[in-house]
Motif scaffolding. Structure first.
Motif, PDB file in Angstrom:
ATOM      1  N   PRO A  55      13.145  -0.845 -15.193  1.00 31.28           N
ATOM      2  CA  PRO A  55      11.921  -0.331 -15.426  1.00 31.28           C
ATOM      3  C   PRO A  55      10.907   0.599 -14.713  1.00 31.28           C
ATOM      4  O   PRO A  55      10.218  -0.209 -13.620  1.00 31.28           O
ATOM      5  N   PRO A  56       9.805   1.240 -14.924  1.00 33.11           N
ATOM      6  CA  PRO A  56       8.910   2.041 -14.001  1.00 33.11           C
ATOM      7  C   PRO A  56       7.812   1.003 -14.007  1.00 33.11           C
ATOM      8  O   PRO A  56       7.674   0.404 -15.151  1.00 33.11           O
ATOM      9  N   SER A  57       7.442   0.831 -12.876  1.00 32.27           N
ATOM     10  CA  SER A  57       5.891   0.086 -12.843  1.00 32.27           C
ATOM     11  C   SER A  57       5.170   0.940 -12.257  1.00 32.27           C
ATOM     12  O   SER A  57       5.690   2.238 -11.687  1.00 32.27           O
ATOM     13  N   PHE A  58       4.144  -0.070 -12.957  1.00 32.43           N
ATOM     14  CA  PHE A  58       2.513   0.863 -12.239  1.00 32.43           C
ATOM     15  C   PHE A  58       1.653   0.245 -11.670  1.00 32.43           C
ATOM     16  O   PHE A  58       1.045  -1.809 -12.048  1.00 32.43           O
ATOM     17  N   PHE A  59       0.736   0.322 -10.355  1.00 34.55           N
ATOM     18  CA  PHE A  59       0.024  -0.938 -10.118  1.00 34.55           C
ATOM     19  C   PHE A  59      -0.967   0.505  -9.146  1.00 34.55           C
ATOM     20  O   PHE A  59      -0.579   1.852  -8.877  1.00 34.55           O
ATOM     21  N   VAL A  60      -2.578   0.319  -8.629  1.00 38.77           N
ATOM     22  CA  VAL A  60      -3.115   0.617  -7.885  1.00 38.77           C
ATOM     23  C   VAL A  60      -3.839   0.232  -6.871  1.00 38.77           C
ATOM     24  O   VAL A  60      -3.688  -1.291  -6.750  1.00 38.77           O
ATOM     25  N   SER A  61      -3.188   0.244  -5.439  1.00 42.62           N
ATOM     26  CA  SER A  61      -3.571   0.331  -4.384  1.00 42.62           C
ATOM     27  C   SER A  61      -5.510   0.565  -4.255  1.00 42.62           C
ATOM     28  O   SER A  61      -5.750   1.806  -4.636  1.00 42.62           O
ATOM     29  N   VAL A  62      -5.788  -0.250  -2.680  1.00 41.20           N
ATOM     30  CA  VAL A  62      -7.083  -0.005  -2.605  1.00 41.20           C
ATOM     31  C   VAL A  62      -7.687   0.438  -1.014  1.00 41.20           C
ATOM     32  O   VAL A  62      -6.457  -0.360  -0.679  1.00 41.20           O
ATOM     33  N   LEU A  63      -7.105   1.915  -0.616  1.00 40.71           N
ATOM     34  CA  LEU A  63      -7.117   1.844   0.827  1.00 40.71           C
ATOM     35  C   LEU A  63      -8.629   2.771   1.095  1.00 40.71           C
ATOM     36  O   LEU A  63      -9.395   2.838   0.550  1.00 40.71           O
ATOM     37  N   THR A  64      -8.780   1.970   2.536  1.00 40.75           N
ATOM     38  CA  THR A  64     -10.213   2.409   2.923  1.00 40.75           C
ATOM     39  C   THR A  64      -9.972   2.806   4.297  1.00 40.75           C
ATOM     40  O   THR A  64      -9.486   2.635   5.042  1.00 40.75           O
ATOM     41  N   ASP A  65     -11.163   4.134   4.127  1.00 38.94           N
ATOM     42  CA  ASP A  65     -11.022   5.055   4.968  1.00 38.94           C
ATOM     43  C   ASP A  65     -11.943   4.410   6.397  1.00 38.94           C
ATOM     44  O   ASP A  65     -12.540   3.356   6.463  1.00 38.94           O
ATOM     45  N   ILE A  66     -11.604   5.626   7.213  1.00 37.73           N
ATOM     46  CA  ILE A  66     -13.110   4.954   8.606  1.00 37.73           C
ATOM     47  C   ILE A  66     -14.222   5.240   8.038  1.00 37.73           C
ATOM     48  O   ILE A  66     -14.821   4.681   8.823  1.00 37.73           O
ATOM     49  N   ASN A  67     -14.360   6.257   7.076  1.00 40.07           N
ATOM     50  CA  ASN A  67     -16.409   5.998   6.559  1.00 40.07           C
ATOM     51  C   ASN A  67     -16.842   4.539   6.120  1.00 40.07           C
ATOM     52  O   ASN A  67     -17.826   5.100   4.462  1.00 40.07           O
ATOM     53  N   SER A  68     -15.584   4.187   5.515  1.00 40.22           N
ATOM     54  CA  SER A  68     -16.116   3.135   4.430  1.00 40.22           C
ATOM     55  C   SER A  68     -15.536   3.422   3.567  1.00 40.22           C
ATOM     56  O   SER A  68     -16.353   2.428   2.432  1.00 40.22           O
ATOM     57  N   GLU A  69     -15.469   4.236   2.649  1.00 40.64           N
ATOM     58  CA  GLU A  69     -14.772   4.865   1.456  1.00 40.64           C
ATOM     59  C   GLU A  69     -13.586   4.689   1.380  1.00 40.64           C
ATOM     60  O   GLU A  69     -12.823   4.212   1.609  1.00 40.64           O
ATOM     61  N   ARG A  70     -13.990   3.751  -0.402  1.00 35.03           N
ATOM     62  CA  ARG A  70     -12.406   3.616  -0.978  1.00 35.03           C
ATOM     63  C   ARG A  70     -11.970   4.510  -1.458  1.00 35.03           C
ATOM     64  O   ARG A  70     -12.362   5.042  -2.033  1.00 35.03           O
ATOM     65  N   HIS A  71     -10.621   4.950  -1.718  1.00 36.73           N
ATOM     66  CA  HIS A  71      -9.870   5.476  -2.026  1.00 36.73           C
ATOM     67  C   HIS A  71      -8.764   4.693  -2.917  1.00 36.73           C
ATOM     68  O   HIS A  71      -7.876   3.764  -2.895  1.00 36.73           O
ATOM     69  N   TYR A  72      -8.416   4.723  -4.407  1.00 38.15           N
ATOM     70  CA  TYR A  72      -7.607   4.429  -5.146  1.00 38.15           C
ATOM     71  C   TYR A  72      -6.253   5.275  -5.121  1.00 38.15           C
ATOM     72  O   TYR A  72      -6.848   6.374  -6.164  1.00 38.15           O
TER      73      TYR A  72
END
Length: 1825
Positions: A55-72
């Motif tokens: 079945p289709p799945s969904f989740f959110v990963s969090v990445l942090t860039d070099i400026n400490s900004e978080r990307h969801y």
């Protein structure tokens, strides 16, 4: 203006890994680059094909860039079918049976990357796109994606935004009101449900204290939620380390990073996480948290932790509280999950508000423009909150999260949020709530409400309408793959939206900035430990008074208060008070003091700093910093010395954090001043009370309104302020880090300060900067501390400081460079001034130290080393240290002297209240048992180089710290000499031998030694050494009579030069006559054990004879020359028997009971060799004959007893076979244990044994009872009456060692019986004694309950050992008293055997309880029978390793115990026993040296005591000394002595009946030990004379006398009644001019008179004994508390009460007479009227014809004349009349007046005749003239 940019990407599975198929937009947004490596995070477990469609799945990963900004990254994955590639041939061959699935499925992911975290919106959007694809809706996919990418959503503000993607959908996006508060949804509540309260709190603390945390779960979305929740409860702190909620499997090596992290990993990879050693693993699915062993998590401080847990459980499980109620409330339901989530977050918010309350008061603002720069003063915060010990808070404040918190929330002008409001307005409320969970809950609900509203401001949210795919759509298999999208049309959408945005108005409301309130100041927060209360106002008053006295120059008053001040300064309030008071005395930054004032101020500063920690949490060092550069004194040559030179030895000055905090607080003050001045120029209305933060806030608000030039000017001003402060601090640091004597870099050597925090207890160092500088100086690497000099190390330290603070406070690079150039010059300049100060300070007259007092020495005793200035430090005994009341006598300052005999400290207490007392502590050098260097935290104002602990077995302890004036190598020389004197090479090196003869030898080689080792010292030291050597030579001449110099070692036939046997052969007769005179021989004759005539014949009818078999000591070295053996045993037999015994000590008789004729024998245990040999060859002739002879020997002893010969032949030897006889005879004594079956044959089984129960061995009372024929044991420890009721008893009992005897069958005739007992070995005695000494003279005071005196005493087991010796002795006494002979046969026959045998004789025979008898007992049993005094006392180098074992002391203690129980049976006093206990280890006499008579003869010591009375000064024998002393003074005599005839004593021996001997605990600090009588005699005179002088001037004399228990000798100041009366009698005799009678004669007369006064016929014997008892009690009482000497003090005999040690007044008088007798024409007592208003007083008048004077004295004995009337001035002598106040009851004619040219004297004699005599005598003198 869009607040976030979205990337939409499509990933596909290609060749085993993911690949981006398409991304929109294709170019990166300007300020938001596209994250790389996105495909790894779409499938964290790896890209794989699957045979089934998932079945289709969904989740959110969090990445942090070099400026400490978080990307969801929201990731929506679905599965598409791919054709299975044809199987290869190889596969077919290998597995033809395996079915290959016809169809495989590959994952495809839709990913949305955003800077905002709106999980639900992302889920809906991606689902919509999927739905459009699957259901084939008519909407073009490009339109949907174009709309998605161009949505504009504000960051915060609480607005709602409705968006549609153009597929018939509508969603409302809700923004939080305040974006600084985290949005958590339900994740926090979920986390608590998964892991539980304790586990989450543990993770919370771990995250704050920077540990590594790893979440495991099989759900990716749960991992993200858990990580989000952990971050949410950390608010207001932000997590700043690695944060990866979902870590792809390919990147698992990230887990071994050394930095802290919070990471989530799928449970699939659990096995890979097993080997991580320092990671805390939280398993969300299993609800466990695993903490590795090596990780220690600091938890919240209690009680806060408990409160927090309680409140959280009230939120999660409200029913818990009422679960036990009988009537539970109708419903206590927990809140909904969303509300619960906010309530839990509210708890943590409340917790942080409590932890960080008042933090804004510890912020230092160091720059305002262009950007605020703020620092936090950690030490002050912790100190004022009294949390310096709290591990958790320390770590949090040191952490990165808190640093971020300070930089984010520090600025005073910014937008505020809920947390700021809590800190500003709710602190008081939080403080009141802390104990009441319900109040807390109320507050929590309010906060939760705020948090909930922040996330959901509008309750009515519009309905979401999102199309989902129909469930039936799922199974549709033939599905088209996701189409390729047209990039151009999507780009058109984006461009169109961008054009629109440019024209659109701004959406986001501008942030409201305001001044951040600081909340209540920290000072209001009461110290949790209540330290404020500990410093009472009285203490602060003392500190203030002392400082006032110092500045008013009332130095004596200040000196008295000083000890109290130094004690008070241990409290914080007193230290703060000191800094405030000293500030008042500084004028214009300077306060010049005189030397003594300076010294006191410095002492107080040192004390204050010493009790501060290196962190300076209370700001005491900070407050003192300006003062140490203000107080100074003038030295010679116009040079000033400042206080900082003298307070450098404290850790705080080397702590970089301290200097930074100081610097920042000063910068803040100056910047505040800068703006206050600016504002005052423009606007005077601004109040001066503004804090620095408030000022900064105001300035930040105005900043945008200023012109460029104004802004630039402000920036420059601030920068130059910081720069000038940096220069100022470079100076200050050089002041405190450069030692006064810069040539010595003592501190690099002494403290291993590799790191900042290492705190050393030593205050000897002068500056620690050097090595610290190295530890920080990363560029230069680590230099060797020794090679760098002080200047460089200080420069490096200051440079590092300057770099750090200037970078933080934005100083320009040019300024920084100039600072670096300046610092070496500043340091160099300071070093030059210091050199001058150092030079001048050396010339200062030294501080008035107390004068060194010289001790008096014994005749023949000489100094080995002259006095060295030391401090005697208080040890664990409380009496002298003032803890038991009264001023402390210790510590005392004085000198330590080493003489040939003693180690002596003599000095005065440092406490000014007892400064006039003299403290003396000394002990014989031979009694030293332990010498140890120790490092302790010394007292406030003393920095000792080293402290020596010297312990003596006379129960004395010296803890001495060498003064700084003593060179360290001199202390080393002292130790070497001490060691050499303590352990001489040979016994001839001891004081008893060297006392006069070889004194020259000792001193000379000592001094030579000394000079060699002192070569390195400065010249003046060598000079003093030479001076002392000169002095020593003089004293030797003064003391030594010529006989010492000329006489050889022994004037007798020089036995030491010949071999012993030749000596004996050549002068056999002389030796024999010497032997006969020995004590044991006299005693044998007294006991009727045999006589020895000159012709060596013996009388045949005696059962015993004196054998001379050992006259040349060939049979047994350690036995005396003459021995008592059975008459029937020839000497040849003895020579054979002795080989069976250890050390050849065969059984000999030493005492016989005069009534029962039973004998007491002593011997050693049997040789193991003898027994084993006997068993190996029972029929060999030698063994057989030896054992037969042993048997005969024993039989002969038994036969000697009358009771045996009376028994009618019952006990004959006929019944024994020879083998049986030999075997039973063989085992008569104790033998080493031989594990052989034969043992079982011989020993009686019916004797009990003295059993060991646990540690304390007590004997089974049944033994004594059976022996005594009794049924039940006595309750008191010693059977009172014993009669042998048993029909058969043995004639001879052999006391043997239980460990060497095994029970067995007794021979049928019961002639002897072996009593096995358990004895202790010497090691036990040695260890027990060590513990006893530690208990009685502890080196440090111990407050622990398990280290009290009684507990230590019990653990030493000393009393237990006494109990065992006494018990065995009483047993033997009973046996002897009942007619059985006893043979004591234990160990080697010279330790326990000697103790038991001596005690048995003492108890059985009253003669040994007299002074002469006791001497004889010791000479016979201890000296002649070879107790190893030298060996057991470790008297020489050879026996040093064996250690000190006080066997003899143990015996004396037993005698003391018996003495206490039978005080009327002993002629000698307790003092006599103490005297022996002291001198048997002192080596002053030769009596107790060497191990046997043989050794004494070899050295020529044994007979030299006779015929050597030529020199009365030196007694070689302790007995002669005691005799001589006993004639002069009753000190050794027991007045209660009134023995009963033939009384046998049977003392109680239970431990409860024993007392601790006061010899172990008492001390007399006024004069040292009283056992060297010459040293203490005549001492008390001086104070009495002084008292006499004082009485003339002061008020009437008080009857009070102060006696200090540990200082004065109580027996001397308050003598018992009889001693006092005997002294009075002697004084009166002297006054009457009669020849004084010996005290003993007086005493005997009184006693005999008292006896005759009883009417003997009327007194029955029972009454007599009763009389004895009561008399004893009466005398004891009077002796204890006699106050007779106070009541007898009338005017006439005011000084006729000398104490026990004073020379008799007759001797004083005769000395006086010898010089002036011819000048005394007439003398006597006259009353003289004083001057106006003074009373009549009796005086001793002397009429002197020769000098033509009438002199008068206070008393007859007085030498000091009180006044003189010159007869030349006398005009007339006429009869007088009584006047007012004249003596009553005296004839009127007894008065006469003496008229001189100056005045009229009124006199009064006893009667008129006496008056006439005086008038005539004076008249005749006048007429003669």
């Amino acid at each position: 203006l869009s607040s976030f940019y979205i990337y939409f990407t499509l990933h596909n599975f290609v060749e085993g890994q993911g690949r981006i198929l398409q991304r929109f937009p294709e170019k990166d947004w300007e300020d938001n680059p596209f994250p790389q490596g996105l495909e790894l995070f779409c499938q964290p477990s790896g890209w794989e094909l699957d045979p089934e469609r998932k079945p289709p799945s969904f989740f959110v990963s969090v990445l942090t860039d070099i400026n400490s900004e978080r990307h969801y990254c929201a990731c929506f994955t679905f599965w598409e079918s791919v054709e299975n590639p044809q199987p290869s041939e190889a596969d077919e061959d290998e597995s033809p049976d395996v079915l290959q699935p016809a169809q495989l499925y590959a994952p495809k992911s839709l990913v949305l990357v955003s800077r905002l975290d709106h999980t639900e919106v992302f889920r809906n959007c991606l689902s919509l796109i999927y739905t459009v694809h699957v259901d084939g809706l008519t909407v073009p996919m490009e339109t949907v994606i174009g709309n998605l990418l161009t949505c504009i959503i504000p960051l915060a503000g609480g607005s709602q935004r409705t968006i549609t993607l153009g597929a018939g959908d509508r969603q409302v996006i809700q923004t939080p009101i305040n974006d600084s508060l985290p949005v958590s949804g339900c994740s926090v509540a979920q986390l608590f449900r998964q892991l539980g309260i304790v586990n989450v709190l543990c993770l919370f603390c771990a995250a704050l204290t920077e540990h590594k945390i790893l979440f495991l779960s099989s759900s990716y979305q749960r991992l993200t939620d858990a990580c989000r929740a952990l971050l949410a409860i950390m608010f207001p702190l932000k997590y700043s380390f690695t944060y990866v909620p979902i870590l792809p499997g390919k990147l698992l090596e990230v887990l071994s990073t050394p930095t802290p992290f919070i990471i989530g990993v799928n449970s699939h990879f659990r096995s890979e996480t097993q080997e991580l050693l320092d990671v805390i693993i939280a398993d969300l699915d299993g609800g466990t948290v695993t903490i590795p062993e090596c990780v220690h998590i600091s938890l919240l401080p209690e009680p806060l932790l408990h409160h927090t847990q309680t409140v959280i459980s009230m939120v999660l499980d409200p029913e818990l509280e009422v679960a036990d109620h009988a009537f539970p409330p109708p419903s206590v339901q927990p809140s909904t999950l969303k509300i619960q989530d906010k309530e839990i977050r509210a708890v943590f918010l409340w917790l942080f508000a409590h932890l960080l309350q008042g933090y804004r008061w510890c912020l230092h603002i160091i720059r305002i423009h262009p950007e605020p720069a703020i620092c936090f003063h950690k030490a002050a915060f912790l100190g004022q909150r009294a949390l310096t010990e709290d591990d958790f808070l320390m770590k949090v404040l040191d952490g990165m999260a808190f640093a971020g918190f300070v930089s984010e929330r520090g600025p005073p002008y910014r937008a505020t949020d809920l947390f700021d409001d809590l800190i500003a307005n709710q602190v008081e409320r939080i403080r009141q709530e802390i104990g009441d969970p319900h109040k807390v809950m109320k507050h929590i609900k309010e906060l939760a409400d705020h948090l909930f509203k922040n996330e959901n401001p509008y309750p009515a949210v519009s309905m979401h309408r999102v199309q989902r795919t129909a469930e039936s759509a799922q199974p549709r298999l033939p599905q088209t793959p996701f189409p390729h999208l047209d990039e151009v049309s999507v780009q058109l959408f984006i461009d169109h939206a961008a054009a629109k945005l440019k024209t659109a108005p701004p959406v986001v409301k501008a942030e409201l900035k305001s001044m951040v309130p600081s909340g209540p100041p920290l000072t209001d927060i009461v110290d949790r430990n209540g330290n404020v209360l500990a410093n009472s106002a009285r203490r602060l008053e003392v500190v203030r008074n002392c400082i006032t006295y110092i500045f008013d120059n009332k130095m004596l008053e200040a000196k008295k208060l000083m000890p109290a001040v130094l004690r008070a300064l241990k409290g914080r309030a007193a230290r703060v008070c000191l800094t405030q008071e000293l500030n008042l005395h500084v004028l214009q930054n300077r306060a010049v003091l005189d030397t003594q004032q300076f010294d006191y101020i410095v002492r107080m500063m040192n004390c204050t700093l010493q009790d501060c920690s290196h962190m300076d949490e209370h700001g005491i060092a900070a407050a003192l910093l300006p003062l140490v550069t203000a107080f100074c004194r003038k030295l010679g040559g116009g040079i000033t010395q400042f206080a900082y030179c003298c307070v450098q030895e404290h850790m705080v000055w080397t702590n970089m954090q301290f200097w930074e905090a100081m610097f920042y607080s000063d910068v803040q003050k100056h910047i505040r001043a800068l703006y206050l001045e600016n504002d005052e120029e423009g606007d005077t209305s601004i109040p001066k009370r503004l804090s620095a933060l408030e000022l900064a806030s105001e300035q930040s608000r105005l900043w945008p309104t200023l012109s460029k030039e104004q802004q630039q000017e402000r920036v420059q001003k601030e920068e130059s302020t910081v720069f000038s402060q940096a220069i100022h601090y470079a100076n200050r640091m050089s002041y405190l880090l450069l030692p006064l004597d810069t040539s010595k870099n003592r501190l690099l050597r002494n403290t291993g300060l590799g790191d900042l925090e290492s705190v050393s207890n030593s205050y000897v160092t002068n500056s620690i900067a050097g090595s610290m500088a190295e530890s920080y100086d990363t560029e230069s690497g680590f230099e060797d501390a020794e090679s760098s000099d002080v200047a460089n190390s200080v420069i490096r330290f200051i440079n590092r400081f300057v770099d750090k603070v200037c970078n933080e406070s934005g100083v320009t690079n040019e300024h920084l460079k100039s600072l670096h150039i300046m610092i070496p010059d500043i340091v160099q300049m300071h070093i030059e001034t210091l050199e001058a100060v150092h030079r001048e300070s050396k010339r200062l007259p030294p501080i008035q130290k107390p004068k060194l007092l010289r001790p008096t020495l014994l005749p023949g005793e000489e100094f080995v080393m002259d006095g060295m200035r030391v401090h005697l430090i208080a040890d664990g005994r409380e009496e002298a240290s003032g803890l038991m009341g009264g001023p402390p006598l210790l510590p005392a300052e004085g000198a330590i002297y080493l003489t040939t005999y003693r180690l002596i400290f003599k000095g005065t207490p440092t406490d000014p209240n007892v400064g006039e007392q003299v403290v003396t502590r000394s002990f014989p050098i031979a009694s030293l048992t332990k010498e140890k260097q120790i490092s302790v935290k010394p007292s406030v104002d003393q920095f000792f180089q080293e402290i020596l602990l010297l312990r003596s077995c006379t129960f004395q302890l010296m803890k001495i710290g060498f003064d700084e004036e003593v060179a360290s190598d001199l202390a080393e020389v002292f130790r070497k000499h001490m060691h050499k004197l303590r352990y001489p090479q040979h016994v001839q090196g001891t004081f008893a031998f060297t006392v006069g003869q070889s004194a020259k030898l000792v001193v000379e080689h000592k001094t030579k030694d000394k000079n060699q080792s002192l070569r390195t010292l400065s010249k003046n030291l060598v000079k003093t050494a030479k001076r002392t050597i000169g002095r020593q030579n003089v004293t030797r001449k003064k003391y030594s009579p010529p006989t010492w110099e000329n006489r050889s070692m022994s004037e007798e036939p020089d036995q030491s030069s010949l071999t012993l046997s030749s000596t004996i052969r050549s002068s056999d007769r002389q030796t024999m006559s010497n032997v006969v005179e020995r004590a044991c021989c006299r005693d044998y004759q007294r006991l009727g054990l045999g006589t020895l005539s000159n012709s060596l014949t013996r009388s045949k009818n005696e059962p015993f004879r004196i054998s001379t078999v050992n006259r040349v000591y060939t049979v047994c070295r350690s036995y005396p020359g003459l021995l008592i053996v059975p008459q029937s045993i020839p000497d040849s037999t003895i020579q054979r028997i002795c080989r069976c015994y250890r050390q050849n000590r065969f059984p000999v008789v030493c005492w016989r009971n005069s009534r029962t004729k039973a004998v007491l024998l002593r011997s050693a245990g049997l040789h193991a060799k003898g027994v084993v040999g006997f068993f190996k060859s029972p029929n060999a002739p030698t063994a057989d004959s030896t054992s037969l002879e042993q048997e005969k020997y024993l039989q002969a002893i038994i036969s000697s007893m009358p009771s045996y010969s009376e028994a009618s032949g019952r006990n004959t030897l006929s019944g024994f076979t020879s083998s049986h006889m030999s075997s039973s005879a063989e085992l008569i004594a104790c033998s080493p244990s031989v594990n052989d079956r034969h043992w079982s044959l011989f020993f009686p089984g019916k004797w009990g044994s003295i059993r060991g129960s646990g540690r304390l061995s007590t004997y089974n009372p049944d033994v004594g009872n059976r022996l005594a024929g009794k049924e039940s044991p006595q309750a008191n420890g010693g059977p009172s009456e014993t009669y042998f009721l048993r029909p058969q008893r043995a004639y001879l009992y052999i006391i043997g060692d239980k460990s060497q005897l095994k029970g067995g069958k007794q021979d049928s005739f019961q002639q002897w019986e072996v009593v096995p007992i358990e004895v202790f070995d010497v090691r036990q005695v040695k260890n027990s004694f060590k513990k006893l000494m530690k208990a009685c003279v502890p080196s440090i005071s111990n407050t622990e309950p398990n280290m009290t005196f009684h507990r230590c005493l019990e653990e030493s087991e000393w009393m237990n050992l006494l109990h065992r010796v006494l018990q065995v002795s009483v047993l033997v006494v009973e046996l002897l008293d009942n007619g059985s002979s006893v043979m004591v046969s234990l160990e080697d026959g010279w330790d326990v055997t000697t103790q038991v045998v001596s005690l048995v004789q003492l108890l059985s025979d009253p003669y040994y309880r007299t002074i002469d008898g006791f001497r004889l007992l010791v000479e016979k049993e201890w000296l002649s029978f070879g107790h190893r005094f030298s060996h057991r006392g470790a008297q020489t180098l050879a026996s040093q390793s064996s250690g000190f074992t006080p066997v003899f002391l143990q015996f004396l203690d037993c005698v003391h115990q018996i003495h206490l129980q039978f005080p009327m049976e002993f002629e000698f006093s307790q003092y006599y026993l103490k005297f022996l206990a002291y001198h048997y280890v002192s080596n002053r006499f030769r009596t107790f040296l060497l191990d046997s008579d043989y050794e004494r003869i070899e050295l020529g010591v044994l007979y030299e005591e006779k015929g050597e009375r030529k020199n009365p000064q030196v007694c070689k024998s302790v007995w002669d000394y005691i005799d001589r002393l006993n004639k002069k003074t009753p000190i050794f005599y027991n007045y209660m002595f009134s023995p009963e005839e033939e009384e046998v004593l049977k003392p109680y021996s239970f431990i409860s009946n024993l007392k601790v001997w006061d010899f172990y605990t008492e001390e007399t600090l006024s004069e040292g030990p009283s056992f060297d009588w010459e040293l203490v005699r005549g001492r008390p005179e001086k104070p009495q004379e002084e008292a006499g002088d004082r009485q003339e001037t002061t008020a009437p004399k008080s009857q009070r006398m102060i006696v200090w228990p540990c200082y004065d000798s109580v027996s001397k100041l308050l003598p018992d009644a009889i001693t006092k009366l005997l002294q009075d009698v002697q004084n009166l005799e002297t006054e009457l001019g009669q020849p004084t009678e010996k005290w003993k004669d007086t005493w005997d007369k009184i006693k005999s008179a008292q006896r005759h006064s009883f009417s003997s016929p009327l007194l029955m014997s029972s009454n007599l004994s009763h009389q004895r008892c009561s008399q004893g009690v009466y005398l004891q009482q009077s002796g204890v508390g006699s106050t007779i000497n106070l009541t007898l003090d009338c005017e006439v005999s005011a000084t006729s009460t000398p104490a026990a040690g004073r020379p008799s007044t007759s001797t004083l008088y005769s000395q006086f007479q010898s010089t002036e007798s011819e000048n005394r024409s007439f003398e006597g007592i006259l009353y003289k009227r004083g001057a106006l208003l003074k009373p009549w007083k009796p005086r001793w008048f002397v009429l002197d014809k020769t000098k033509h004077q009438l002199r008068y004295y206070e008393t007859r004995q007085d030498k000091e004349c009180k006044g003189v009337i010159e007869l030349a001035e006398v005009e007339s002598v006429i009869p007088g009349t009584p006047t007012m106040g004249s003596p009553k009851n005296i004839d009127e004619k007894a008065f006469f007046d003496l008229k001189t040219t100056k005045r009229v004297y009124n006199f009064c004699a006893q009667n008129s005749a006496n008056t006439q005599l005086w008038m005539d005598s004076i008249q005749s003198c006048l007429s003669d003239a």
